[in-house]
Design an enzyme around this catalytic site. Structure first.
Site, PDB file in Angstrom:
ATOM      1  N   GLY A  89      70.503  24.558  78.999  1.00 13.05           N
ATOM      2  CA  GLY A  89      69.732  23.384  78.621  1.00 13.05           C
ATOM      3  C   GLY A  89      69.373  23.273  77.165  1.00 13.05           C
ATOM      4  N   TYR A 120      52.457  20.739  85.512  1.00 17.18           N
ATOM      5  CA  TYR A 120      53.345  20.787  84.355  1.00 17.18           C
ATOM      6  C   TYR A 120      52.664  20.198  83.120  1.00 17.18           C
ATOM      7  CZ  TYR A 120      57.583  20.119  81.539  1.00 17.18           C
ATOM      8  OH  TYR A 120      58.517  20.145  80.532  1.00 17.18           O
TER       9      TYR A 120
END
Length: 260
Positions: free
Chosen positions: A18, A152
């Protein structure tokens, strides 16, 4: 732009996939040596093969005792660490009422404490030398929290506080600590999530992305997913620019309606 990174070492956590891998590629393009970590042997091996001779790496779960120390030891074999990119993190869509304490502590351990551990090991040496650069990978969710992943957003907000406080320790030196807030980025994990939604709804992934910007991120000015390489370019600039310190750089395509 020549960032003068030849002979420098960049340690990038979560650099096997990523955004992390894209950051590693950018540093290598500028002449730096990179050291990466990843959770799985196959991913690390494939990343190292792709990155080439200027890369080293190891499998490391930075929530495990001793893992951060082993990673730093590998990185300093050829000299001091000039750049630390605290990229390790996990995101997951979860119902707030179904997320228990153990899961909250796990997210905190991965998304916050991994960077705290790495910085604690690396930053003192930077301060002793009077130079070095640390970047925390935060998120637009840090200032624009979403109800479908409360955990998150909370962790990414925490990183902004940690980063700014650490920057205060650098006063009078050439050491810098910054954070960056990427927006929706087209990583493999996000692409997989979009495919799952597409299959559930019986539509194309392109339609899923379009619906996302119509319904979920209508304030986006670019109205598209950001590419990992685009984030990596901004991280490189933030990490290597001598006058940037104590800042939180937005890199979210204009989704945050704010002048600064």
């Amino acid at each position: 732009m020549d960032y003068q990174l030849v002979g420098k070492t960049a340690l990038i956590t979560g650099g096997a996939t990523g955004i992390g891998k894209a950051i590693a590629q950018r540093f290598i393009m500028e002449g730096a040596r990179v050291v990466i970590s990843g959770l799985h042997e196959k991913e690390v091996a494939e990343a190292l093969a792709e990155l080439g001779d200027h890369a080293q790496g190891m499998v490391a779960d930075l929530t495990e005792e001793g893992a951060a120390e082993r990673l730093v030891a590998l990185a300093i074999e050829a000299g001091p660490i000039d750049f630390l990119i605290n990229n390790v993190g996990i995101f997951e869509v979860r119902d707030f009422f179904e997320t228990d304490d153990a899961q909250w502590f796990h997210y905190f351990n991965v998304n916050v404490m991994s960077g705290v551990r790495m910085t604690r090991l690396v930053m003192k040496s930077m301060l002793d030398r009077g130079q070095g650069s640390i970047v925390f990978i935060s998120s637009e969710s840090a200032v624009k929290p979403q109800p479908w992943m409360v955990h998150y957003g909370a962790m990414k907000t925490c990183l902004l506080g940690v980063s700014r406080a650490l920057a205060e320790l650098t006063k009078g030196t050439a050491v810098r600590v910054n954070s960056i807030l990427p927006g929706p980025t087209s990583t493999d994990a996000v692409k997989r999530y979009h495919r799952e939604i597409a299959e559930q709804k019986g539509v194309s992934t392109q339609q899923v992305v379009q619906d996302y910007f119509d319904d979920t991120e209508p304030t986006s000015l670019i109205r598209r997913m950001i590419e990992p390489d685009e984030v990596a370019s901004s991280v490189l600039h933030l990490a290597a620019s001598p006058a940037l310190n104590g800042m939180a750089m937005r890199m979210e395509g204009g989704t945050i309606r704010s002048i600064i």
